[in-house]
Design a protein around this motif. Sequence first.
Motif, PDB file in Angstrom:
ATOM      1  N   PRO A  27      74.394 142.833 -48.536  1.00 32.70           N
ATOM      2  CA  PRO A  27      73.186 142.086 -48.883  1.00 32.70           C
ATOM      3  C   PRO A  27      73.413 140.576 -48.843  1.00 32.70           C
ATOM      4  CG  PRO A  27      74.102 143.210 -50.803  1.00 32.70           C
ATOM      5  CD  PRO A  27      74.878 143.671 -49.633  1.00 32.70           C
ATOM      6  N   SER A  28      72.311 139.842 -48.826  1.00 36.13           N
ATOM      7  CA  SER A  28      72.382 138.381 -48.771  1.00 36.13           C
ATOM      8  C   SER A  28      73.113 137.838 -50.003  1.00 36.13           C
ATOM      9  CB  SER A  28      70.972 137.822 -48.701  1.00 36.13           C
ATOM     10  OG  SER A  28      71.037 136.432 -48.594  1.00 36.13           O
ATOM     11  N   GLY A  29      73.975 136.874 -49.779  1.00 33.13           N
ATOM     12  CA  GLY A  29      74.695 136.268 -50.895  1.00 33.13           C
ATOM     13  C   GLY A  29      75.911 137.049 -51.338  1.00 33.13           C
ATOM     14  N   SER A  30      76.310 138.067 -50.552  1.00 37.41           N
ATOM     15  CA  SER A  30      77.445 138.877 -50.980  1.00 37.41           C
ATOM     16  C   SER A  30      78.782 138.259 -50.581  1.00 37.41           C
ATOM     17  CB  SER A  30      77.323 140.281 -50.395  1.00 37.41           C
ATOM     18  OG  SER A  30      77.183 140.210 -49.001  1.00 37.41           O
ATOM     19  N   GLY A  31      78.748 137.140 -49.843  1.00 39.53           N
ATOM     20  CA  GLY A  31      79.992 136.456 -49.520  1.00 39.53           C
ATOM     21  C   GLY A  31      80.551 136.760 -48.142  1.00 39.53           C
ATOM     22  N   LYS A  32      79.734 137.347 -47.257  1.00 38.80           N
ATOM     23  CA  LYS A  32      80.207 137.684 -45.908  1.00 38.80           C
ATOM     24  C   LYS A  32      80.594 136.425 -45.135  1.00 38.80           C
ATOM     25  CE  LYS A  32      76.203 139.451 -44.819  1.00 38.80           C
ATOM     26  NZ  LYS A  32      75.387 139.183 -46.013  1.00 38.80           N
ATOM     27  N   SER A  33      79.654 135.466 -45.117  1.00 35.09           N
ATOM     28  CA  SER A  33      79.945 134.224 -44.393  1.00 35.09           C
ATOM     29  C   SER A  33      81.174 133.553 -44.978  1.00 35.09           C
ATOM     30  CB  SER A  33      78.774 133.266 -44.490  1.00 35.09           C
ATOM     31  OG  SER A  33      77.616 133.857 -43.985  1.00 35.09           O
ATOM     32  N   THR A  34      81.203 133.474 -46.289  1.00 33.82           N
ATOM     33  CA  THR A  34      82.328 132.800 -46.938  1.00 33.82           C
ATOM     34  C   THR A  34      83.640 133.449 -46.546  1.00 33.82           C
ATOM     35  OG1 THR A  34      80.814 132.456 -48.779  1.00 33.82           O
ATOM     36  CG2 THR A  34      83.112 131.913 -49.146  1.00 33.82           C
ATOM     37  N   LEU A  35      83.656 134.775 -46.469  1.00 34.04           N
ATOM     38  CA  LEU A  35      84.897 135.464 -46.096  1.00 34.04           C
ATOM     39  C   LEU A  35      85.358 135.064 -44.704  1.00 34.04           C
ATOM     40  CD1 LEU A  35      87.121 137.538 -46.426  1.00 34.04           C
ATOM     41  CD2 LEU A  35      85.531 139.309 -45.672  1.00 34.04           C
TER      42      LEU A  35
HETATM   43  N1  LIG Z   1      79.011 125.485 -50.427  1.00 38.68           N
HETATM   44  C1  LIG Z   1      78.621 126.306 -51.417  1.00 38.68           C
HETATM   45  N2  LIG Z   1      78.611 125.869 -52.694  1.00 38.68           N
HETATM   46  C2  LIG Z   1      78.231 126.677 -53.706  1.00 38.68           C
HETATM   47  N3  LIG Z   1      77.857 127.946 -53.546  1.00 38.68           N
HETATM   48  C3  LIG Z   1      77.849 128.457 -52.304  1.00 38.68           C
HETATM   49  C4  LIG Z   1      78.220 127.649 -51.168  1.00 38.68           C
HETATM   50  N4  LIG Z   1      78.115 128.417 -50.060  1.00 38.68           N
HETATM   51  C5  LIG Z   1      77.705 129.627 -50.485  1.00 38.68           C
HETATM   52  N5  LIG Z   1      77.537 129.656 -51.812  1.00 38.68           N
HETATM   53  C6  LIG Z   1      77.139 130.827 -52.612  1.00 38.68           C
HETATM   54  O1  LIG Z   1      78.091 131.816 -52.383  1.00 38.68           O
HETATM   55  C7  LIG Z   1      77.468 133.089 -52.279  1.00 38.68           C
HETATM   56  C8  LIG Z   1      77.905 133.752 -50.984  1.00 38.68           C
HETATM   57  O2  LIG Z   1      77.402 133.036 -49.896  1.00 38.68           O
HETATM   58  P1  LIG Z   1      77.534 133.533 -48.394  1.00 38.68           P
HETATM   59  O3  LIG Z   1      76.921 132.495 -47.537  1.00 38.68           O
HETATM   60  O4  LIG Z   1      78.953 133.876 -48.137  1.00 38.68           O
HETATM   61  O5  LIG Z   1      76.659 134.831 -48.414  1.00 38.68           O
HETATM   62  P2  LIG Z   1      76.305 135.768 -47.185  1.00 38.68           P
HETATM   63  O6  LIG Z   1      76.819 137.109 -47.546  1.00 38.68           O
HETATM   64  O7  LIG Z   1      76.769 135.174 -45.923  1.00 38.68           O
HETATM   65  O8  LIG Z   1      74.732 135.780 -47.256  1.00 38.68           O
HETATM   66  P3  LIG Z   1      73.678 135.746 -46.051  1.00 38.68           P
HETATM   67  O9  LIG Z   1      73.510 137.142 -45.588  1.00 38.68           O
HETATM   68  O10 LIG Z   1      72.430 135.236 -46.730  1.00 38.68           O
HETATM   69  O11 LIG Z   1      74.197 134.829 -45.030  1.00 38.68           O
HETATM   70  C9  LIG Z   1      75.976 132.846 -52.358  1.00 38.68           C
HETATM   71  O12 LIG Z   1      75.563 133.189 -53.649  1.00 38.68           O
HETATM   72  C10 LIG Z   1      75.804 131.372 -52.146  1.00 38.68           C
HETATM   73  O13 LIG Z   1      74.760 130.883 -52.922  1.00 38.68           O
END
Ligand SMILES: Nc1ncnc2c1ncn2[C@@H]1O[C@H](COP(=O)(O)OP(=O)(O)OP(=O)(O)O)[C@@H](O)[C@H]1O
Lengths: 430, 255
Positions: B48-56
């Motif tokens: 789901p959105s916000g689960s940290g995929k991009s961050t990983l």
């Molecule tokens: N630079 C940042 N500073 C603070 N919080 C962040 C930052 N980038 C992301 N987040 C938070 O970290 C969490 C994970 O973000 P991420 O972008 O990894 O989610 P995602 O799984 O890729 O979601 P999506 O499907 O919407 O792209 C989210 O709750 C987001 O709000």
Amino acid sequence: MEEHLSVSFVRTEPLPQLPPPATEQGIVKWLRENLFSGWLNTLLTVLSLIFIYKLASDTLPWLLNGIWNTDSLAECREILDGTTGACFSVLTDRWNQLLFGFKYPSEQYWRPTLAFVLLIVAAAPVLFFDLPRKMLIFTGLYPFIAFYLIWGGTIWTPIFALLGFVVGYVVYSRLVRNSFATAFFSGIAAALVSWWLGGFLTDLLASETPALEAVQSRDMGGFMLNMILGTVCVSLSLPIGIVLALGRQSDMPIIKWICVVFIEFIRGVPLITLLFVANVVLAYFLPPGTSFDLILRVIIMITMFASAYIAEVIRGGLAALPKGQYEAADSLGLDYAQAMRLIILPQALKISIPGIVNVSVGLFKDTTLVSVISMFDLVGMIRGPILASTDWNGVYWELFLFASLLFFVVCYSISQYSQWLERRLQTDHR
Amino acid sequence: MAETAQMKVSDEVAITIQGMNKWFGSFHVLRDINLTVYQGERIVICGPSGSGKSTLIRCINALEEHQQGLIEVDGTVLSSDLKNIDKIRSEVGMCFQHFNLFPHLTILENCTLAPIWVRKTPKREAEETAMHFLEKVKIPEQADKYPGQLSGGQQQRVAIARSLCMKPRIMLFDEPTSALDPEMIKEVLDTMIELAEEGMTMLCVTHEMGFARQVANRVIFMDEGQIVEQNEPEEFFNNPQSDRTKLFLSQILGH
Ligand SMILES: Nc1ncnc2c1ncn2[C@@H]1O[C@H](COP(=O)(O)OP(=O)(O)OP(=O)(O)O)[C@@H](O)[C@H]1O
Ligand SMILES: [Mg+2]
């Protein structure tokens, strides 16, 4: 199902293109649409025409009836004999003073003139990047040539100055592969050492009678002085402004802090006070006996002033770039310097062009402020030696019209150039 | 599908992540991530959105800094040492949701920039390589245009070609198709499928489940910063174990 059939439609042949109706074309249409499209618009058109007529009927006789060839105001008034007319002869009579000041040796006028012509050649490849890149070699040499031409004196001064840069660059490029910082500071150190040595050698080598007669800085004046200050300060403040803007964005707190304090301090102070500082106060900080060239001091102050403003303009450009551009550059493995030079700055500078031009034009006009610290630039010449002379006491309109015209030509050209540049760099077609 | 399933996965390790944790301020985005990726694997990450995929995946090429644990890419440990980071970044290609092409450079210049400046490839050679990859993503005729003149799908394919020009050993994709219109999604996915068939190691965040079924050899499901479930696509879609996975799949597959 049945009801849907009634709205179905299929075009079998395309419609041909037709010309617009005749009343919708040509000059009549333009006039009707733009000047007389309603009673308010018509009224404004008529009022504007009356205004333009009044203005022209008052100024044209004055301009066209102008006298160009008398030696003093009294003589000019005599010829005019009560009719309206301008005494443009002040311009022809004091032409050289307006351009070069009143102390520059008159048999040497060809030197600044030549420097000005060469300036055009040197600036061309920087301004128009379709020109052959080889011309940039001349641009690099130009500051030294121009210095020699305008100030004269021994030729060794500009040669050793140039050599210092060359030595610094060679040292830098030898070391840059290992570490940028080491290379950078070694380069600066090497340049300083060679300038120091060059100073001794210049004294030894300088002959009693140099090929070009030396002219002192305090003898510079007229529009030439505005051009010197304008060109030097603009070309220095752009790179310094870039460095300040990058420094302000830096992750290193000390560098960031220095840049912020510098920018905010300079922006909070009127230029005129900086110029007074340059004129008077700087002398206190210098070791007694050293004479620190007044023009150099003024250049430092104006450059600091302009670079703080340019830094802020560029910071706006940097902030306008999407974060994705930084990330894409990083993800390709470009280092900081490469990412900045190849990706970030070209785009940020492009966005900043209107702001940079704004600052440059303002700076160029502000060079007239030096007249307040008794330097005789164009305005200083007019207010001082020319208006104070018994011959021309009282000719304000003609002189200040001329000064305005000179500045307008330069500033308008800069503005036109920037618009051309913006169109030229346009690559986002949406 | 039978053919893609056979695509070889070597036992050579490409990426190791051990006990990795990341915080944004006090917010614990990634919690105790452990993952080993072998050379030639095609991994799809969903959640789901916000689960940290991009961050990983952004941690893998150090676009984000992790605070705890180990990340080793191609034998190089990711530390804050700039030399290491640049080395890893030049081995790992990355495609973004919004393409991030350089708008002031032509398509060809976009592709040759990094090889010329980072790899020090001669310009001629870099241009030949670039044309080779532009042909591969089927847009060699656009080489002299600017990114702004291309459609979204074309831009994303250029972005893929730009990464490939660095001859990366691993490719990361962060939702490469989610900014695209439906008719352009296919052209980008086709390019990615082709890449997978050539044996590129790929980590791909995407919601294209068809792509996952066809290409991936492993699907990872993330929720609230943790890896909740991972499995072969067949098992993952037909027989999800965790409740959260079941819920997610029922939402994304629409029933
Ligand atoms: N630079 C940042 N500073 C603070 N919080 C962040 C930052 N980038 C992301 N987040 C938070 O970290 C969490 C994970 O973000 P991420 O972008 O990894 O989610 P995602 O799984 O890729 O979601 P999506 O499907 O919407 O792209 C989210 O709750 C987001 O709000
Ligand atoms: Mg994301």
